[in-house]
Scaffold this motif. Structure first.
Motif, PDB file in Angstrom:
ATOM      1  N   THR A  44      83.507  57.992  97.935  1.00 16.89           N
ATOM      2  CA  THR A  44      82.602  56.848  97.759  1.00 16.89           C
ATOM      3  C   THR A  44      83.141  55.628  98.492  1.00 16.89           C
ATOM      4  OG1 THR A  44      82.293  57.744  95.560  1.00 16.89           O
ATOM      5  CG2 THR A  44      81.293  55.623  96.017  1.00 16.89           C
ATOM      6  N   ALA A  45      84.449  55.380  98.313  1.00 14.70           N
ATOM      7  CA  ALA A  45      85.053  54.199  98.944  1.00 14.70           C
ATOM      8  C   ALA A  45      84.963  54.295 100.460  1.00 14.70           C
ATOM      9  CB  ALA A  45      86.500  54.054  98.499  1.00 14.70           C
ATOM     10  N   ALA A  70      93.240  52.477  92.061  1.00 15.46           N
ATOM     11  CA  ALA A  70      94.112  53.634  92.271  1.00 15.46           C
ATOM     12  C   ALA A  70      95.349  53.535  91.389  1.00 15.46           C
ATOM     13  CB  ALA A  70      94.519  53.715  93.743  1.00 15.46           C
ATOM     14  N   THR A  80      92.676  49.563  95.690  1.00 16.20           N
ATOM     15  CA  THR A  80      94.098  49.777  95.451  1.00 16.20           C
ATOM     16  C   THR A  80      94.439  49.579  93.976  1.00 16.20           C
ATOM     17  OG1 THR A  80      94.391  48.799  97.621  1.00 16.20           O
ATOM     18  CG2 THR A  80      96.366  49.175  96.340  1.00 16.20           C
ATOM     19  N   THR A  93      89.124  46.069  99.303  1.00 15.83           N
ATOM     20  CA  THR A  93      90.227  46.998  99.557  1.00 15.83           C
ATOM     21  C   THR A  93      91.299  46.841  98.482  1.00 15.83           C
ATOM     22  OG1 THR A  93      89.780  46.687 101.887  1.00 15.83           O
ATOM     23  CG2 THR A  93      91.812  47.799 101.314  1.00 15.83           C
ATOM     24  N   PRO A 133      89.993  61.516  91.835  1.00 19.50           N
ATOM     25  CA  PRO A 133      90.353  60.567  92.899  1.00 19.50           C
ATOM     26  C   PRO A 133      89.691  60.921  94.219  1.00 19.50           C
ATOM     27  CG  PRO A 133      92.313  61.189  91.701  1.00 19.50           C
ATOM     28  CD  PRO A 133      91.206  62.041  91.181  1.00 19.50           C
ATOM     29  N   LEU A 185      86.190  59.746  94.174  1.00 20.23           N
ATOM     30  CA  LEU A 185      86.116  58.282  94.252  1.00 20.23           C
ATOM     31  C   LEU A 185      86.440  57.801  95.669  1.00 20.23           C
ATOM     32  CD1 LEU A 185      87.767  57.253  90.869  1.00 20.23           C
ATOM     33  CD2 LEU A 185      85.387  57.698  91.383  1.00 20.23           C
ATOM     34  N   PHE A 194      85.368  51.812  88.319  1.00 16.25           N
ATOM     35  CA  PHE A 194      84.917  52.241  89.639  1.00 16.25           C
ATOM     36  C   PHE A 194      83.447  51.887  89.862  1.00 16.25           C
ATOM     37  CE2 PHE A 194      83.912  54.948  93.216  1.00 16.25           C
ATOM     38  CZ  PHE A 194      84.992  54.688  94.035  1.00 16.25           C
ATOM     39  N   ILE A 214      81.476  53.431 101.639  1.00 20.06           N
ATOM     40  CA  ILE A 214      81.221  51.986 101.563  1.00 20.06           C
ATOM     41  C   ILE A 214      81.914  51.258 102.708  1.00 20.06           C
ATOM     42  CG2 ILE A 214      81.697  49.927 100.211  1.00 20.06           C
ATOM     43  CD1 ILE A 214      81.257  51.652  97.713  1.00 20.06           C
ATOM     44  N   VAL A 226      80.185  48.959 105.752  1.00 16.40           N
ATOM     45  CA  VAL A 226      80.494  47.548 105.983  1.00 16.40           C
ATOM     46  C   VAL A 226      81.155  47.357 107.345  1.00 16.40           C
ATOM     47  CG1 VAL A 226      81.687  45.545 105.070  1.00 16.40           C
ATOM     48  CG2 VAL A 226      80.665  47.155 103.520  1.00 16.40           C
ATOM     49  N   PHE A 240      95.343  56.185  96.540  1.00 14.48           N
ATOM     50  CA  PHE A 240      94.494  56.774  95.505  1.00 14.48           C
ATOM     51  C   PHE A 240      94.709  58.288  95.451  1.00 14.48           C
ATOM     52  CE2 PHE A 240      90.308  55.214  93.526  1.00 14.48           C
ATOM     53  CZ  PHE A 240      90.614  55.851  92.348  1.00 14.48           C
ATOM     54  N   GLY A 277      94.632  52.130 101.070  1.00 16.46           N
ATOM     55  CA  GLY A 277      94.192  52.196  99.676  1.00 16.46           C
ATOM     56  C   GLY A 277      93.788  53.603  99.288  1.00 16.46           C
ATOM     57  N   LEU A 295      93.623  49.242 106.463  1.00  7.87           N
ATOM     58  CA  LEU A 295      93.912  48.831 105.084  1.00  7.87           C
ATOM     59  C   LEU A 295      93.181  49.726 104.089  1.00  7.87           C
ATOM     60  CD1 LEU A 295      93.872  44.949 104.771  1.00  7.87           C
ATOM     61  CD2 LEU A 295      95.732  46.485 104.265  1.00  7.87           C
ATOM     62  N   ALA A 296      91.891  49.974 104.390  1.00  4.68           N
ATOM     63  CA  ALA A 296      91.101  50.819 103.490  1.00  4.68           C
ATOM     64  C   ALA A 296      91.708  52.217 103.410  1.00  4.68           C
ATOM     65  CB  ALA A 296      89.657  50.890 103.970  1.00  4.68           C
ATOM     66  N   PHE A 326      83.286  48.470  90.901  1.00  6.86           N
ATOM     67  CA  PHE A 326      83.558  48.344  92.338  1.00  6.86           C
ATOM     68  C   PHE A 326      82.309  48.656  93.160  1.00  6.86           C
ATOM     69  CE2 PHE A 326      84.630  50.994  96.084  1.00  6.86           C
ATOM     70  CZ  PHE A 326      85.109  50.004  96.914  1.00  6.86           C
TER      71      PHE A 326
END
Lengths: 498, 137
Positions: free
Chosen positions: B74-75, A178, A175, A171, B68, B71, A130, B78, B82, B43, B39, B35-36, A133
């Motif tokens: 964080t995702a 995950a 995935t 992305t 999870p 995490l 992670f 980000i 973007v 998760f 994901g 899409l994000a 990432f």
């Protein structure tokens, strides 16, 4: 030393903050950027020396024990990459300060550049998926800004492709993370190295391919490379030089790290070798078709990624050692070539082969600065590129993979052709003027071929590439030790988990 | 794994992929966002969703895995950042061309025929003229 592992990540980020605050005082801003990168450079060399002497070192950030906390780890391969990254970042920053353009026009250049540096170093030092990432994202977000600095039409167009593709691969990366977490319950690379082996074969295969796609996009592996030659040449030349030298290599670094640590095999991997062969071939064929030297060089980045992945695909100490040595030489040589390209553009006023010419007379210094790395890239003896390619071919014969080795030799020959194209177009032929093209806004080359602060860093990198040739023996021995570390992850696992 | 969550993730991936394949950057941005999310939902499914992470005391089985969720947070941050960058890019494209369509690689076509002006040199020329103006001041 292990407590200091966080320095190459923290220092540039703090430097970036200071750099924004001091934006109006340009000399102070430059001083901050240069001194931060110099300290990182010295640190990374010390780190390499220590890691090579005492073995892999690791630290847990925030003192949380290993599988839970954030692990930073430096083995020989990571330390080698760190040294190269800092060296490239430092020389290119000097070049950027010397070049009238990106750095002078944009107050934010220095701070974004430092954030890029921090992200790059974090990618090399991180010990869990992670954090990998997150470091990728830090680095990429900085690269989006650098690529579109100036926001001209060509840059916006190229930036769109670049950002969308990178975001898509991010992305996919989330995935993949995950799925890995669901299957194993951990994201620490050292911990995973033990646990992935226990998964059913099909699941492992799926993970392996997923990671190959994610990192393949970032590295520019066939068939996921198409965004690279499209977007890189539109950036300001110091930015392109850093991207060309380092950003794709980060993808390759991640491929090598993940493949050796999570999916080790004892036999050559057919999938990797097929991809490597196609990457080499498509890259070099693409470069031959171009008539703009920045684009020729960008396609050759793709081609060289194939060489590295081929070395990894053999899965022997000799193969991976050759791949590491190739990366070391290639980073230096490619950055030097792009910096020279920027100088040619500065003097000649164009990056089209037709637009410039006769430079061997008007700027003989640039001809030398181009010729040495170009010969090294194509693999002409006695340059370091020859040593790298010879080691790759030799290790290929050792494993009996004759087809891909044959492809690599053919590609080397074609690389000579595309380099000759640049040489004759830029340095030998007279400059041709086409009617509908505006007169090139070039500068007088002067005695040394351009502004001092642009020529000196370029010459320094060319000198480094010559030094790699002279020190090829000890450096190759170091690469072999690094390769041995990679193929036997027990040191890595022990350094993290104790 | 929870079937509802898995199906939701699959649907989000499907919608996202369709939108990413469009030509307009604004649609691509929405597609990437979806899409994000796909994901992230996937998760979330890995950490026994539906149970509280840290409330009171009890046995391990009564809690969901908080990692999870941390995490994902964080995702999300980000992809948020973007996405904003992409929207700014789309706006810039609209200012420059009156459209936010992702254009073809012009250079690729030019390789066959045609020429272009070199814009980076233009950037350098601007820098020089600006520095001259500053010197005059």
């Amino acid at each position: 030393m292990s407590d200091w592992l966080v320095l190459p990540i923290l220092l540039p980020i703090i430097g970036a903050g200071l750099s924004i605050i001091t934006g109006r005082v340009r000399w102070l801003q430059r001083l901050i950027g240069l001194s931060v990168l110099t300290v990182m450079m010295v640190f990374s060399v010390l780190l390499l020396v220590e890691v090579d002497r005492d073995g892999t070192i690791a630290t847990q950030v925030g003192a949380w024990p290993a599988p839970i906390g954030i692990t930073l780890i430096a083995d020989r391969f990571a330390a080698i990459m760190l040294v190269l990254a800092c060296l490239m970042l430092l020389t290119v920053l000097v070049y950027a300060i010397g070049q009238p353009g990106a750095e002078r026009n944009h107050v934010g250049f220095q701070s974004v550049y430092l954030i890029l540096a921090g992200g790059l170093c974090a990618t090399f030092l991180t010990g869990d998926l992670f954090t990998l990432f997150v470091s990728f994202e830090v680095m990429l977000t900085a690269s989006y800004v650098l690529l579109t600095l100036g926001a001209r039409r060509a840059q916006v167009r190229a930036g769109m492709t670049y950002v969308v593709i990178s975001l898509l691969s991010s992305t996919l990366f989330v995935t993949a993370i995950a799925l890995v977490y669901t299957a194993t319950g951990t994201l620490n690379l050292a911990d995973l190295s033990g646990k992935v082996g226990d998964l059913p074969g099909g699941v492992r295969m799926a993970f392996s391919v997923l990671f190959l796609i994610v990192f393949g996009i970032k590295a520019g592996l066939f068939p996921l490379f198409f965004w690279l030659p499209d977007s890189y040449p539109t950036a300001p030349s110091p930015v392109t030089a850093v991207f060309a030298g380092l950003l794709t290599k980060v993808g390759v670094y991640a491929i090598i790290r993940v493949e050796t640590l999570l999916f080790p095999t004892s036999r050559p991997t057919t999938l990797l070798l097929v991809l490597a062969g196609l990457t080499m071939l498509v890259g070099v064929l693409g470069s031959i078709a171009q008539d703009d030297f920045k684009r020729i060089l960008s396609f050759l980045i793709v081609s060289s990624i194939g060489f590295v992945v081929m070395g990894l695909g053999f899965f022997t100490v000799a193969g991976i050692a050759a791949a590491i040595f190739y990366v070391v030489n290639h980073i230096v040589v490619k950055t030097a070539l792009f910096l020279t390209g920027g100088l040619v553009e500065h003097v000649g006023g164009s990056s089209l082969l037709l637009g410039v010419g006769n430079m061997v007379r008007t700027a003989p210094v640039l001809a030398v600065l181009f010729a040495i790395p170009a010969l090294s890239l194509t693999g002409v003896p006695p340059f370091a590129g020859f040593v790298a390619k010879f080691a790759l071919v030799d290790s290929g014969f050792g494993t009996g993979e004759y087809i891909v080795v044959g492809v690599s030799l053919l590609v080397s020959l074609l690389t000579v052709f595309s380099m000759t194209k640049i040489w004759s177009g830029v340095f030998w032929s007279p400059a041709e003027r086409v009617d509908d093209m505006p007169p090139a806004a070039g500068h007088h080359a002067g005695r040394i071929g351009g502004p001092v602060l642009m020529v000196v860093p370029t010459a320094a990198l060319v000198a480094v590439s010559v030094a790699i040739m002279v020190l090829a023996g000890p450096l190759f021995a170091l690469s072999e030790r690094a390769a041995r570390d990679l193929l036997d992850p027990s040191n890595y696992v022990q350094a993290v988990l104790g | 794994m929870n079937v509802t969550l898995a199906a939701t993730a699959a649907l989000l991936f499907g919608f996202g992929t369709y939108l990413v394949l469009q030509r307009k950057l604004s649609r691509i941005v929405i597609g990437l966002g979806i899409l994000a999310h796909g994901g992230n939902v996937l998760f979330l499914a890995s950490g026994r969703p539906g149970l509280p992470p840290f409330v009171g005391t009890g046995s391990r089985r009564e809690f969901s895995d908080p990692l999870p969720e941390a995490l994902i947070l964080t995702a999300i941050v980000i992809s948020f950042a973007v996405t904003i960058f992409l929207l700014a890019l789309a706006y810039r494209s609209w200012v420059l061309t009156g459209d936010d369509e992702v254009e073809d690689d012009i250079e690729d076509r030019r390789v066959a025929a045609g020429l272009r002006t070199d814009e980076e040199v233009g950037d350098e020329a601007t820098a020089i003229s600006e520095s001259i103006v500053e010197d005059e001041r």
